[in-house]
Design a protein around this motif. Structure first.
Motif, PDB file in Angstrom:
ATOM      1  N   SER A  86       0.884  -1.329   0.140  1.00  0.00           N
ATOM      2  CA  SER A  86       0.043   0.272   0.110  1.00  0.00           C
ATOM      3  C   SER A  86       0.876   1.503  -0.024  1.00  0.00           C
ATOM      4  CB  SER A  86      -1.011   0.020   1.147  1.00  0.00           C
ATOM      5  OG  SER A  86      -0.187   0.092   2.439  1.00  0.00           O
ATOM      6  N   ALA A  87       0.259   2.368  -0.183  1.00  0.00           N
ATOM      7  CA  ALA A  87       0.906   3.672  -0.332  1.00  0.00           C
ATOM      8  C   ALA A  87       0.014   4.887   0.228  1.00  0.00           C
ATOM      9  CB  ALA A  87       1.382   4.270  -1.674  1.00  0.00           C
ATOM     10  N   THR A 114      -3.728   4.217  -0.948  1.00  0.00           N
ATOM     11  CA  THR A 114      -4.225   3.129  -2.153  1.00  0.00           C
ATOM     12  C   THR A 114      -3.544   1.588  -1.710  1.00  0.00           C
ATOM     13  OG1 THR A 114      -2.233   3.776  -3.494  1.00  0.00           O
ATOM     14  CG2 THR A 114      -4.413   4.385  -4.095  1.00  0.00           C
ATOM     15  N   LYS A 115      -4.475   0.593  -2.170  1.00  0.00           N
ATOM     16  CA  LYS A 115      -3.685  -0.771  -1.327  1.00  0.00           C
ATOM     17  C   LYS A 115      -4.166  -1.819  -2.307  1.00  0.00           C
ATOM     18  CE  LYS A 115      -4.338  -3.892   2.709  1.00  0.00           C
ATOM     19  NZ  LYS A 115      -2.913  -3.816   2.782  1.00  0.00           N
ATOM     20  N   LEU A 118       6.711  -5.882  -7.286  1.00  0.00           N
ATOM     21  CA  LEU A 118       7.292  -4.558  -7.253  1.00  0.00           C
ATOM     22  C   LEU A 118       6.816  -3.627  -8.459  1.00  0.00           C
ATOM     23  CD1 LEU A 118       9.462  -2.785  -5.508  1.00  0.00           C
ATOM     24  CD2 LEU A 118      11.211  -3.165  -7.354  1.00  0.00           C
ATOM     25  N   ARG A 119       6.485  -4.262  -9.502  1.00  0.00           N
ATOM     26  CA  ARG A 119       5.922  -3.594 -10.376  1.00  0.00           C
ATOM     27  C   ARG A 119       4.195  -2.972 -10.130  1.00  0.00           C
ATOM     28  NH1 ARG A 119       4.555  -5.965 -16.668  1.00  0.00           N
ATOM     29  NH2 ARG A 119       3.306  -3.980 -17.499  1.00  0.00           N
ATOM     30  N   ASP A 120       3.695  -3.912  -9.483  1.00  0.00           N
ATOM     31  CA  ASP A 120       2.379  -3.573  -9.150  1.00  0.00           C
ATOM     32  C   ASP A 120       2.409  -2.406  -7.907  1.00  0.00           C
ATOM     33  OD1 ASP A 120       1.054  -5.268 -10.643  1.00  0.00           O
ATOM     34  OD2 ASP A 120       0.207  -6.592  -9.337  1.00  0.00           O
ATOM     35  N   LEU A 121       3.279  -2.643  -7.025  1.00  0.00           N
ATOM     36  CA  LEU A 121       3.700  -1.627  -5.785  1.00  0.00           C
ATOM     37  C   LEU A 121       3.933  -0.106  -6.593  1.00  0.00           C
ATOM     38  CD1 LEU A 121       3.953  -0.948  -2.914  1.00  0.00           C
ATOM     39  CD2 LEU A 121       6.191  -1.747  -3.068  1.00  0.00           C
ATOM     40  N   ARG A 122       4.606  -0.290  -7.836  1.00  0.00           N
ATOM     41  CA  ARG A 122       4.871   1.317  -8.253  1.00  0.00           C
ATOM     42  C   ARG A 122       3.642   1.760  -8.691  1.00  0.00           C
ATOM     43  NH1 ARG A 122       9.454   3.330 -10.366  1.00  0.00           N
ATOM     44  NH2 ARG A 122      10.697   1.422  -9.602  1.00  0.00           N
TER      45      ARG A 122
END
Length: 423
Positions: free
Chosen positions: A170-171, A194-195, A203-207
């Motif tokens: 999440s961020a 966002t989560k 890592l791609r999805d986290l970005r």
């Protein structure tokens, strides 16, 4: 259907096979076209659902592309799962649709502004950071936490942290308003969380999750008339890989460095020997944290020194591990911090005050940093308080001294000896 006689049985059979194959090919081609049309319809309908549920704040194609991609999603069915820009604060939840009647977590977004009573920063002494490890049957419960620490966020990645933070799924992105007066009340900042609602986020999805939060935050700020102090492109070229593993506490160098220094001066005794830290500290982060825990070896070493009435060793090694956590909140985030005890009892941890939260093993101090309020907290698991109570005051004092010195804070208010005894 009849075919002209070509004069030989093999040739006639071959002609029939060619014709049958052609018919099947035409059928398969038609089926493929139908599937493509259905997928297009599903994707278009899903785009519209995401746009409507999430107030038009996120790119629906980027949301659909998470977790390997999907064409079929639906919003949550609760009253808090959809919102509009005119009904802030709010949030949306998007679920991935697979087989008929099944849906799985996919993406969530929430938006809130400061000041406001919604979305307070909750410090909870009953929230076991190792619950999933125990539930999964881990032999060493405190080796890995259920979630990675928050990493400071900025663009370009300059270890600043003023734009927010992120962890393994999440961020949180913050847009601070240059002026307090906006088109809606006296908003000082816009916050978007966002989560990714699934395990093993790449890592791609986290970005993508981080960039979606940034883009949404700037859209909300624009809608509210909030002029950002700084505005950057919603793209982050460098990310740390979040890691939830705990390390040897004496080797901590990031957000738990203060604790390694404390152990070097005061010794371990019954204190935690493990730390989960953010490897870098954002100079302007609005939240800082350090999680500490005792390994099974440390628990067994200390256990014989405790009173017989203390409890069962098996419980501490399993569902009630020894841990403590320090957290600090700065700026407008410090104005809405609450300590929550088991059962939901909440105590406001108000800037300019200090003490112990009611019915909770949570202590707080406060200060003023660069003209803005700050709240500093210490939370201890209920199974651990008796074992380390004589050292809680000097431990918390060391943390507050470190964090306030690092931020050039003044007006420090610390709990009295009655609220936080030293023996």
């Amino acid at each position: 259907m009849s075919f002209p006689d070509r004069g030989s049985r093999p040739r006639n059979a071959f002609n029939e096979l060619v014709a049958a194959t052609a018919v099947l090919g035409i059928g398969a081609s038609g089926w493929g076209v139908w599937l493509e049309v259905e997928e297009y319809r599903d994707r278009q309908a899903s785009r519209e659902r995401i746009t409507e549920a999430c107030g038009g704040l996120v790119d629906p194609d980027r949301v659909l592309g998470l977790h390997g991609g999907t064409a079929r999603v639906r919003p949550g069915q609760g009253s808090e799962d959809t919102f509009t820009l005119d009904s802030l604060p709010g949030g949306c939840a998007i679920y991935r649709v697979e087989d008929p009647g099944t849906a799985y977590g996919h993406f969530a977004l929430s938006v809130y502004t400061n000041p406001g009573d919604d979305h307070p920063n909750v410090v909870d002494d009953s929230l076991n950071p190792f619950f999933a490890q125990h539930r999964g049957g881990a032999e060493d419960v405190t080796r890995v936490a259920d979630q990675s620490p928050d990493h400071p966020l900025d663009y370009p990645a300059e270890d600043d942290g003023r734009l927010g933070h992120y962890n393994d799924d999440s961020a949180t992105f913050k847009v601070t308003c240059k002026t307090a007066k906006t088109a809606r009340d006296d908003v000082t900042s816009v916050n978007v969380v966002t989560k990714a609602l699934y395990d093993d986020v790449s890592l791609r999805d986290l970005r993508t999750v981080i960039e979606l939060a940034a883009g949404a935050a700037y859209k909300v700020a624009d809608h509210l008339g909030c002029t950002p102090e700084d505005q950057h492109a919603a793209s982050f070229p460098r990310l740390w890989i979040p890691d939830a593993k705990l390390k040897k506490a004496t080797e901590a160098k990031g957000s738990c460095r203060w604790y390694a220094e404390f152990l070097g001066q005061e010794g371990l005794g019954s204190l935690p020997d493990r730390a989960r830290e953010t490897p870098r500290e954002g100079e302007h982060s609005f939240k800082r944290s350090c999680l500490l825990a005792a390994s099974p070896a440390q628990v067994k070493r200390v256990w014989p020194e405790l009173p017989e009435r203390y409890g069962r060793l098996e419980g501490v090694l399993g569902h009630s591990p020894w841990w403590l956590r320090t957290e600090s909140y700065f700026g407008d985030e410090a104005r809405k911090v609450v300590g929550e005890a088991f059962g939901g009892k909440r105590t406001p941890l108000t800037p300019g005050t200090s003490g112990r939260a009611e019915r909770a093993d949570i202590w707080w101090a406060s200060s003023t940093c660069d003209g803005e309020p700050a709240v500093h907290t210490l939370t201890v698991s209920y199974s651990y308080v008796t074992a380390i109570e004589p050292r809680l005051r000097p431990l918390f004092k060391a943390y507050v001294d470190h964090i306030t010195a690092a931020h050039d804070c003044t007006d420090i208010t610390f709990p009295t000896t009655s609220a936080l005894p030293s023996e």
